[in-house]
Design an enzyme around this catalytic site. Structure first.
Site, PDB file in Angstrom:
ATOM      1  N   HIS A  81       0.827  -1.214   0.000  1.00  0.00           N
ATOM      2  CA  HIS A  81       0.000   0.000   0.000  1.00  0.00           C
ATOM      3  C   HIS A  81       0.860   1.262   0.000  1.00  0.00           C
ATOM      4  O   HIS A  81       0.476   2.296   0.554  1.00  0.00           O
ATOM      5  CB  HIS A  81      -0.958   0.011   1.187  1.00  0.00           C
ATOM      6  CG  HIS A  81      -1.950  -1.105   1.184  1.00  0.00           C
ATOM      7  ND1 HIS A  81      -3.120  -1.065   0.451  1.00  0.00           N
ATOM      8  CD2 HIS A  81      -1.945  -2.313   1.788  1.00  0.00           C
ATOM      9  CE1 HIS A  81      -3.799  -2.186   0.617  1.00  0.00           C
ATOM     10  NE2 HIS A  81      -3.096  -2.970   1.422  1.00  0.00           N
ATOM     11  N   ASN A 155     -10.181  -3.113   1.888  1.00  0.00           N
ATOM     12  CA  ASN A 155      -9.820  -3.148   0.479  1.00  0.00           C
ATOM     13  C   ASN A 155     -11.068  -2.952  -0.372  1.00  0.00           C
ATOM     14  O   ASN A 155     -12.183  -2.916   0.137  1.00  0.00           O
ATOM     15  CB  ASN A 155      -9.162  -4.485   0.111  1.00  0.00           C
ATOM     16  CG  ASN A 155      -7.772  -4.650   0.693  1.00  0.00           C
ATOM     17  OD1 ASN A 155      -7.052  -3.676   0.880  1.00  0.00           O
ATOM     18  ND2 ASN A 155      -7.386  -5.870   0.986  1.00  0.00           N
ATOM     19  N   TYR A 369       0.123  -4.670  12.090  1.00  0.00           N
ATOM     20  CA  TYR A 369      -0.053  -3.261  11.724  1.00  0.00           C
ATOM     21  C   TYR A 369       0.614  -2.334  12.736  1.00  0.00           C
ATOM     22  O   TYR A 369       1.291  -1.372  12.363  1.00  0.00           O
ATOM     23  CB  TYR A 369      -1.545  -2.922  11.612  1.00  0.00           C
ATOM     24  CG  TYR A 369      -2.140  -3.279  10.264  1.00  0.00           C
ATOM     25  CD1 TYR A 369      -2.705  -2.309   9.449  1.00  0.00           C
ATOM     26  CD2 TYR A 369      -2.144  -4.590   9.805  1.00  0.00           C
ATOM     27  CE1 TYR A 369      -3.258  -2.618   8.218  1.00  0.00           C
ATOM     28  CE2 TYR A 369      -2.693  -4.926   8.586  1.00  0.00           C
ATOM     29  CZ  TYR A 369      -3.245  -3.944   7.784  1.00  0.00           C
ATOM     30  OH  TYR A 369      -3.780  -4.271   6.571  1.00  0.00           O
TER      31      TYR A 369
END
Length: 737
Positions: A81, A155, A369
């Site tokens: 990303h 997404n 993350y």
């Protein structure tokens, strides 16, 4: 800016960012980072005799700071990303209907306006790759709620390639450029990706989506968003529900065609980034409806698939969507790096009333993350202006790189003698996890239902329209043809046999693959209508934010063009004047070089048809003669026709269509040049006359048919996004573009 407009754009987050926002003007003098005025930023302090220059002097703090800051202004880009665009906006729920499922105020309180920041992205490519490549798109939303930040990190495809997070490094390594030569950039069309998914059957469903039109969206504003993973909601009675989150775009779900996407990658690699900014600045903010799929805990095991399997959808026929609110993105960023690049999301960031499930992909994302953001931005990354909450933040965390807070007090721990900084009990809003009973053996295993990989891949294929199926076959054929290792493409065409034998045979024939003559799985032939993009066409046709190229040359009908532009703008479209040169073009009746010239937005070589949704050619004999003689203009028309876009022409301009299309496409019908009747044929709209009377009666209702005016018919064809019948009947294949 008016007070009303100012209030519309100023959310709590925008106001929070204001103290950290500096506007540079002619009155903003240059200083060093430590605030000293800088008199000269062009010359390093050096030894000089007044005529000749000598060596630089190390004492020049101003020069050293400038160079040092430049040398260190990059941070590590995201591993995935990396290429992104973002915008500010707000979210509101329609009413309190979700109260029966959750205590989260952001989802239940209609009096709230929650600021949001949304970052869209591609997955595979680096920061400098192109927007229009075939790839999954990220759709990450940061809600700045009154109870803290909630990050819905999703997404534009509702599932993923893998079931267990431990496989994520393998997947990313396989999809990224190959390690021996760093090729290709921003593509899945290479050996390693197809080798991995060919040996990993759980990816079969996701690969179908990735080879569909979903992977080449026309705009971030025209794609769905999905939370992908299964989360949970907890209501006021302590009951738990499983939930999946969906974003549905106001404008429908639309995509490029593949040849167009390939060309835009070179012609305008920033297309999606510019599209988002252009739409917001032209008064067409991006809008999405938030919808939830909700299951009570008691129904967790009621389905033939595991609801916690991230490679599976919950078909809407089994679990309907419940629309609860709307998100509007109406403000562009002020500085790309400080906002778009430094924004950081975590799936583990939820607020009271929202929780996690045992989804094995989500469990790993929650770990990964947070770790990623520390690596990129440092341990205090949540203090960055774009990341910090708008609600009060207080804890006993201290120190670390880039610590910005100054916290007064004698203690930094709990419990302490002052009772300072105590925990917040549940009844006062403290976050409480659902009391889930857990028992079992410690083992590296997956649930039994995680072992089925093909039923939903077939469901997706069965649900596509005919043109979507054609595009899917073309995508598989393109991608696998870029694999030069026979073992790779032969393995994958054999795997496709388990999804659909006809698909496998067609792709194998195109790429030189192989098929298994004895498939082990019986097809089910089931369908789910919402899996087709056509399902999401707006109920009321719209041309809002569509880019329309008006092709002219000297001698065009000026009054006609002004009327057409006004009608297009009234419908929310964005017209662009395109001519042989970017300077002024003179309409009929005006002297070349005199008054009345119209400045063009672009010339034929500066932009291409790929960057517009439709072409419109007004009347005017001299203009038409020039355009007929222009090979580039003829290519514009042929390419737009090949890409299935709406095309309109009036009067003498019909000759341009005859020159570009008539010989190759005999099924097309054009209006007579002496008749004001409107002819609409395969998305090509023509009329012989469009006079003052026609303009006056052609209020832009987006409708089609003989009773409607020329611009109404033309707008209707634009609103359909593409003329798929043109492709299904093979007309576009007869034109060289």
């Amino acid at each position: 800016m008016t007070t009303a407009m100012k209030n519309l754009f100023e959310t709590a987050k925008i106001n929070d960012l204001a103290p950290d926002t500096l506007e540079v003007t002619s009155k903003t003098g240059l200083t060093t980072d430590h605030g000293v005025p800088v008199p000269d930023t062009d010359n390093w302090l050096r030894a000089s005799d007044g005529t000749h220059t000598g060596p630089f002097l190390l004492e020049d703090q101003i020069a050293r700071e400038k160079i040092h800051r430049f040398d260190h202004e990059r941070i590590p880009e995201r591993v995935v990303h990396a290429r992104g665009s973002a915008a500010h906006g707000y979210f509101r729920v329609f009413d309190s209907r979700a109260t029966k499922y959750t205590t989260a105020g952001v989802l239940t309180d209609p009096s709230r306006t929650t600021p949001v920041f949304v970052r869209f992205s591609t997955v595979q490519g680096a920061r400098g790759s192109a927007d229009s490549v075939r790839d999954v798109r990220g759709f990450a939303t940061k809600f700045y709620t009154e109870e803290g930040n909630w990050d819905l990190v999703g997404n534009n495809i509702p599932i993923f390639f893998i079931q267990d997070a431990i496989k994520f490094p393998d997947f990313v390594h396989a999809v990224k450029p190959e390690p021996h030569n760093e090729v290709p950039q921003g593509q899945t069309a290479h050996n390693n990706f197809w080798d991995f998914v060919g040996l990993q059957p759980e990816a079969s469903h996701m690969v179908m989506w990735a080879m569909s039109d979903r992977a080449i969206p026309r705009s971030y504003r025209m794609m769905q968003g999905f939370g992908v993973n299964t989360f949970t909601l907890i209501n006021g009675e302590g009951e738990r529900f499983f939930v999946k989150f969906h974003w549905i775009p106001e404008l429908g779900v639309h995509s490029f065609v593949w040849d167009e996407a390939l060309k835009i990658s070179g012609q305008d690699p920033d297309f999606h980034r510019k599209d988002l900014e252009e739409a917001i600045n032209s008064g067409a903010p991006a809008k999405y409806t938030l919808a939830l799929q909700i299951l009570p805990s008691s129904r967790e095991h009621d389905f033939p698939f595991d609801i916690l399997d991230a490679t599976k959808i919950w078909p809407e026929e089994l679990v309907p969507l419940q629309e609860i609110g709307e998100m509007v993105l109406n403000r562009t960023v002020d500085e790309f790096f400080a906002e778009t690049e430094q924004v950081a999301f975590c799936t583990s960031h939820v607020v009271p009333g929202i929780g996690f499930s045992d989804d094995p992909l989500l469990q790993g994302r929650n770990f990964s993350y947070f770790d990623t953001q520390i690596t990129r931005l440092g341990i205090n990354w949540e203090q960055l202006p774009i990341n910090r909450p708008v609600c009060p933040v207080m804890n006993h965390h201290r120190g670390g790189q880039h610590q910005n807070r100054i916290i007064k007090g004698q203690v930094n721990y709990w419990p302490n003698r002052f009772q300072a900084g105590p925990p917040i009990p549940k009844e006062n809003g403290g976050y409480i996890e659902f009391a889930q009973k857990i028992e079992g053996m410690k083992a590296r295993v997956r649930g039994a239902k995680f072992g089925e990989h093909y039923n939903q891949a077939e469901l997706f294929l069965n649900s596509l329209s005919e043109h979507e199926k054609m595009h899917l076959i073309d995508a598989f054929s393109f991608e696998l043809s870029h694999c030069d290792d026979p073992q790779v493409y032969e393995t994958y065409t054999k795997l496709l046999c388990a999804v659909n034998m006809d698909l496998a045979k067609t792709v194998a024939a195109n790429v030189g693959g192989q098929v298994d003559s004895s498939p082990t799985r019986k097809p089910h032939h089931e369908k789910s209508a919402p899996l087709s993009q056509g399902y999401y066409m707006p109920k009321k046709p719209t041309i809002k934010s569509r880019r329309v190229a008006i092709l002219v040359a000297d001698g065009f009908n000026g009054a006609e063009v002004e009327a057409m532009k006004a009608l297009l703008k009234a419908g929310g479209a964005v017209p662009f004047m395109i001519g042989p040169r970017r300077g002024k073009i003179w309409p009929a009746g005006k002297s070349f070089g005199g008054e009345g010239g119209v400045l063009m937005d672009h010339h034929f070589e500066g932009q291409r048809s790929t960057l517009f949704d439709a072409l419109l050619i007004p009347s005017g004999q001299q203009s038409a003669d020039t355009l007929v003689a222009s090979g580039r203009c003829i290519h514009w028309v042929r390419e737009a026709f090949g890409h299935l876009k709406a095309i309109g022409a009036v009067g003498e301009a019909i000759s341009v269509l005859h020159r570009a299309l008539k010989l190759e496409v005999t099924q097309l019908e054009f209006a007579s040049s002496d008749d004001s009747a409107v002819t609409s044929s395969y998305g090509v709209v023509t009329t012989g006359k469009y006079n003052v009377g026609s303009i006056a009666t052609d209020a832009l209702e987006i409708v089609t048919g003989g009773e409607a005016g020329f611009m109404s018919n033309f707008a209707y064809e634009i609103s359909q996004h593409r003329c798929w019948k043109r492709e299904l009947d093979g007309l576009n294949f007869r034109v060289a573009y």
